[in-house]
Design a protein around this motif. Structure first.
Motif, PDB file in Angstrom:
ATOM      1  N   GLY A 126      76.053 -39.147 -33.801  1.00 19.29           N
ATOM      2  CA  GLY A 126      75.411 -38.613 -34.992  1.00 19.29           C
ATOM      3  C   GLY A 126      74.002 -39.144 -35.208  1.00 19.29           C
ATOM      4  O   GLY A 126      73.271 -38.659 -36.071  1.00 19.29           O
ATOM      5  N   ASP A 138      68.651 -32.206 -44.367  1.00 17.62           N
ATOM      6  CA  ASP A 138      70.030 -31.988 -43.936  1.00 17.62           C
ATOM      7  C   ASP A 138      70.356 -30.521 -43.676  1.00 17.62           C
ATOM      8  O   ASP A 138      71.041 -30.185 -42.706  1.00 17.62           O
ATOM      9  CB  ASP A 138      71.005 -32.505 -45.005  1.00 17.62           C
ATOM     10  CG  ASP A 138      70.933 -34.012 -45.181  1.00 17.62           C
ATOM     11  OD1 ASP A 138      70.192 -34.668 -44.434  1.00 17.62           O
ATOM     12  OD2 ASP A 138      71.628 -34.527 -46.084  1.00 17.62           O
ATOM     13  N   THR A 142      72.139 -28.508 -37.553  1.00 15.51           N
ATOM     14  CA  THR A 142      73.530 -28.276 -37.167  1.00 15.51           C
ATOM     15  C   THR A 142      73.780 -29.018 -35.865  1.00 15.51           C
ATOM     16  O   THR A 142      72.972 -28.927 -34.930  1.00 15.51           O
ATOM     17  CB  THR A 142      73.814 -26.776 -36.951  1.00 15.51           C
ATOM     18  OG1 THR A 142      73.510 -26.056 -38.150  1.00 15.51           O
ATOM     19  CG2 THR A 142      75.267 -26.541 -36.569  1.00 15.51           C
ATOM     20  N   THR A 151      83.265 -35.363 -33.371  1.00 13.90           N
ATOM     21  CA  THR A 151      82.640 -34.774 -34.561  1.00 13.90           C
ATOM     22  C   THR A 151      83.074 -35.501 -35.829  1.00 13.90           C
ATOM     23  O   THR A 151      82.262 -35.719 -36.735  1.00 13.90           O
ATOM     24  CB  THR A 151      82.958 -33.275 -34.672  1.00 13.90           C
ATOM     25  OG1 THR A 151      84.377 -33.066 -34.607  1.00 13.90           O
ATOM     26  CG2 THR A 151      82.280 -32.495 -33.557  1.00 13.90           C
ATOM     27  N   GLU A 152      84.348 -35.904 -35.913  1.00 13.56           N
ATOM     28  CA  GLU A 152      84.797 -36.633 -37.104  1.00 13.56           C
ATOM     29  C   GLU A 152      84.095 -37.982 -37.214  1.00 13.56           C
ATOM     30  O   GLU A 152      83.687 -38.391 -38.303  1.00 13.56           O
ATOM     31  CB  GLU A 152      86.316 -36.822 -37.061  1.00 13.56           C
ATOM     32  CG  GLU A 152      87.095 -35.534 -37.293  1.00 13.56           C
ATOM     33  CD  GLU A 152      88.596 -35.744 -37.243  1.00 13.56           C
ATOM     34  OE1 GLU A 152      89.037 -36.852 -36.863  1.00 13.56           O
ATOM     35  OE2 GLU A 152      89.336 -34.806 -37.594  1.00 13.56           O
ATOM     36  N   ARG A 155      80.415 -37.402 -38.162  1.00 11.02           N
ATOM     37  CA  ARG A 155      80.307 -37.043 -39.587  1.00 11.02           C
ATOM     38  C   ARG A 155      80.424 -38.282 -40.476  1.00 11.02           C
ATOM     39  O   ARG A 155      79.675 -38.446 -41.447  1.00 11.02           O
ATOM     40  CB  ARG A 155      81.376 -36.021 -39.953  1.00 11.02           C
ATOM     41  CG  ARG A 155      81.232 -35.470 -41.359  1.00 11.02           C
ATOM     42  CD  ARG A 155      82.322 -34.472 -41.682  1.00 11.02           C
ATOM     43  NE  ARG A 155      82.201 -33.251 -40.878  1.00 11.02           N
ATOM     44  CZ  ARG A 155      83.032 -32.892 -39.918  1.00 11.02           C
ATOM     45  NH1 ARG A 155      84.072 -33.676 -39.609  1.00 11.02           N
ATOM     46  NH2 ARG A 155      82.854 -31.767 -39.257  1.00 11.02           N
ATOM     47  N   THR A 159      77.490 -39.774 -42.904  1.00  8.79           N
ATOM     48  CA  THR A 159      77.735 -39.972 -44.331  1.00  8.79           C
ATOM     49  C   THR A 159      77.400 -41.398 -44.746  1.00  8.79           C
ATOM     50  O   THR A 159      76.756 -41.626 -45.784  1.00  8.79           O
ATOM     51  CB  THR A 159      79.201 -39.649 -44.665  1.00  8.79           C
ATOM     52  OG1 THR A 159      79.464 -38.284 -44.346  1.00  8.79           O
ATOM     53  CG2 THR A 159      79.482 -39.879 -46.151  1.00  8.79           C
ATOM     54  N   ARG A 164      73.744 -35.509 -44.341  1.00  6.46           N
ATOM     55  CA  ARG A 164      74.828 -34.524 -44.353  1.00  6.46           C
ATOM     56  C   ARG A 164      74.408 -33.209 -43.694  1.00  6.46           C
ATOM     57  O   ARG A 164      74.299 -32.177 -44.352  1.00  6.46           O
ATOM     58  CB  ARG A 164      75.300 -34.277 -45.791  1.00  6.46           C
ATOM     59  CG  ARG A 164      76.077 -35.467 -46.356  1.00  6.46           C
ATOM     60  CD  ARG A 164      76.460 -35.272 -47.807  1.00  6.46           C
ATOM     61  NE  ARG A 164      77.362 -36.335 -48.241  1.00  6.46           N
ATOM     62  CZ  ARG A 164      76.979 -37.570 -48.558  1.00  6.46           C
ATOM     63  NH1 ARG A 164      75.691 -37.900 -48.478  1.00  6.46           N
ATOM     64  NH2 ARG A 164      77.867 -38.472 -48.958  1.00  6.46           N
ATOM     65  N   ARG A 166      75.232 -30.021 -41.010  1.00  7.75           N
ATOM     66  CA  ARG A 166      76.469 -29.313 -40.699  1.00  7.75           C
ATOM     67  C   ARG A 166      76.984 -29.834 -39.350  1.00  7.75           C
ATOM     68  O   ARG A 166      76.285 -29.729 -38.331  1.00  7.75           O
ATOM     69  CB  ARG A 166      76.222 -27.808 -40.621  1.00  7.75           C
ATOM     70  CG  ARG A 166      77.472 -26.989 -40.318  1.00  7.75           C
ATOM     71  CD  ARG A 166      78.504 -27.036 -41.434  1.00  7.75           C
ATOM     72  NE  ARG A 166      77.985 -26.436 -42.654  1.00  7.75           N
ATOM     73  CZ  ARG A 166      78.047 -25.137 -42.945  1.00  7.75           C
ATOM     74  NH1 ARG A 166      78.623 -24.295 -42.092  1.00  7.75           N
ATOM     75  NH2 ARG A 166      77.554 -24.691 -44.078  1.00  7.75           N
ATOM     76  N   VAL A 167      78.184 -30.388 -39.346  1.00 13.45           N
ATOM     77  CA  VAL A 167      78.810 -30.897 -38.126  1.00 13.45           C
ATOM     78  C   VAL A 167      79.946 -29.953 -37.758  1.00 13.45           C
ATOM     79  O   VAL A 167      80.873 -29.752 -38.546  1.00 13.45           O
ATOM     80  CB  VAL A 167      79.342 -32.324 -38.315  1.00 13.45           C
ATOM     81  CG1 VAL A 167      79.953 -32.842 -37.007  1.00 13.45           C
ATOM     82  CG2 VAL A 167      78.227 -33.264 -38.787  1.00 13.45           C
TER      83      VAL A 167
END
Length: 331
Positions: A126, A138, A142, A151-152, A155, A159, A164, A166-167
């Protein structure tokens, strides 16, 4: 924000400043906006742990280690100008945080403008998405990856750092049509060819920057009588990334009869990879010698609805060869 951010805020800020000074001195950062991004985005937040290769396997360093010496090694490594292995599965590296100086060169080469919408292929930790968010906001960014765990994690890191974008979890070879059109596409994973599915998701004049064959291809998208076309040269620098997953695999190539000294030459290996499946290694060697060891920036790629091909000096020939398989990324 995570406790490790608060605990390491001051030494991390000093380490970031030192890293930026080094990249600037080496010519990797010249744009003040990107300098501010690298100075202010905390890389250590995106690598709360990473793996260091050791004989026989990997050693994990992490921010919550009880040993203060190991914690210091973790923080120092987080701001070292080198790639960091961040996800290893069954002994195979599947995700990493790229070398900061290379990231800086790529982001500057992406040539973004205020208001540009950017798609990043390969979410990684990220961190690169955070740098883009710092520069563009933000809502203009993307990032997509095929692996849900990646991705989790990305993200969560974003955060924690206050960003923020788009993931998206999905196959980057197919792009992200629901977020199109894009002004820029940047890939942070090595591709076997440029997915043609990206072209209709780009605005005319868009720029695509992607690792291909140990180099970085910079394409400009346009419309002509053949339809949507992307074309451009490689940058001069080398680039080694984890391969794209979810699309086509980067082909392996068996090489025999080529002198070992040539196989150890970085530029010749680039040519071999770029011409895999099109030129016999001995033909590639003949081309290499005839053209006086051409550098990466003499090569280019053209992508259209009819396919894609690589070329030396001129897309019209005489040295042109097919690249990848028709329909890559359009399954």
């Amino acid at each position: 924000m995570g406790t490790h951010l608060e605990r390491f805020a001051e030494p991390a800020a000093e380490a970031r400043q030192a890293l930026v000074r080094m990249i600037v001195a080496d010519g990797g950062l010249t744009d003040p906006a990107w300098c501010r991004a690298f100075e202010e985005v905390p890389r250590h937040l995106f690598v709360p742990y990473y793996f260091v290769h050791r004989p026989g396997g990997y050693e994990r360093l992490w921010c919550e280690d009880l040993d203060p010496v190991r914690r210091e090694r973790w923080l120092r490594g987080a701001y070292y100008d080198g790639p960091l292995a961040t996800r290893v599965r069954d002994g195979e590296l599947i995700s990493s945080s790229s070398q900061p100086s290379l990231m800086a060169r790529m982001l500057q080469a992406l040539d973004v403008r205020d208001g540009d919408a950017v798609l990043e292929i390969g979410a990684g930790t990220g961190y690169n998405a955070a740098l883009l968010c710092h520069r563009l906001g933000d809502g203009r960014v993307t990032t997509i990856d095929v692996d849900t765990e990646i991705t989790e994690s990305a993200r969560a890191h974003l955060t924690d750092a206050g960003y923020r974008p788009r993931v998206v979890t999905g196959d980057g070879a197919r792009g992200c049509p629901e977020r199109a059109p894009f002004d820029r596409i940047i890939a942070t994973c090595t591709l076997p060819s440029v997915p043609r599915a990206w072209l209709p998701q780009c605005r005319p004049g868009a720029r695509i920057l992607a690792p291909l064959s140990t180099g970085l291809i910079a394409l400009r998208v346009r419309d002509d009588d053949r339809g949507r076309v992307a074309e451009g040269h490689f940058l001069r620098t080398s680039a080694y990334f984890v391969a794209l997953r979810g699309g086509s695999a980067v082909p392996e190539r068996r090489i025999g009869g080529v002198p070992r000294r040539m196989l150890e030459n970085d530029l010749f290996r680039f040519l071999l990879t770029l011409t895999a499946g099109s030129l016999d290694p001995h033909e590639a060697l003949s081309l290499w010698e005839r053209e006086r060891r051409p550098t990466r920036d003499r090569f280019g790629v053209t992508v259209s609805g009819r396919g894609q091909w690589a070329w030396l000096d001129d897309p019209g020939g005489p040295y042109v060869w097919p690249l990848g398989e028709p329909g890559d990324g359009e399954r």
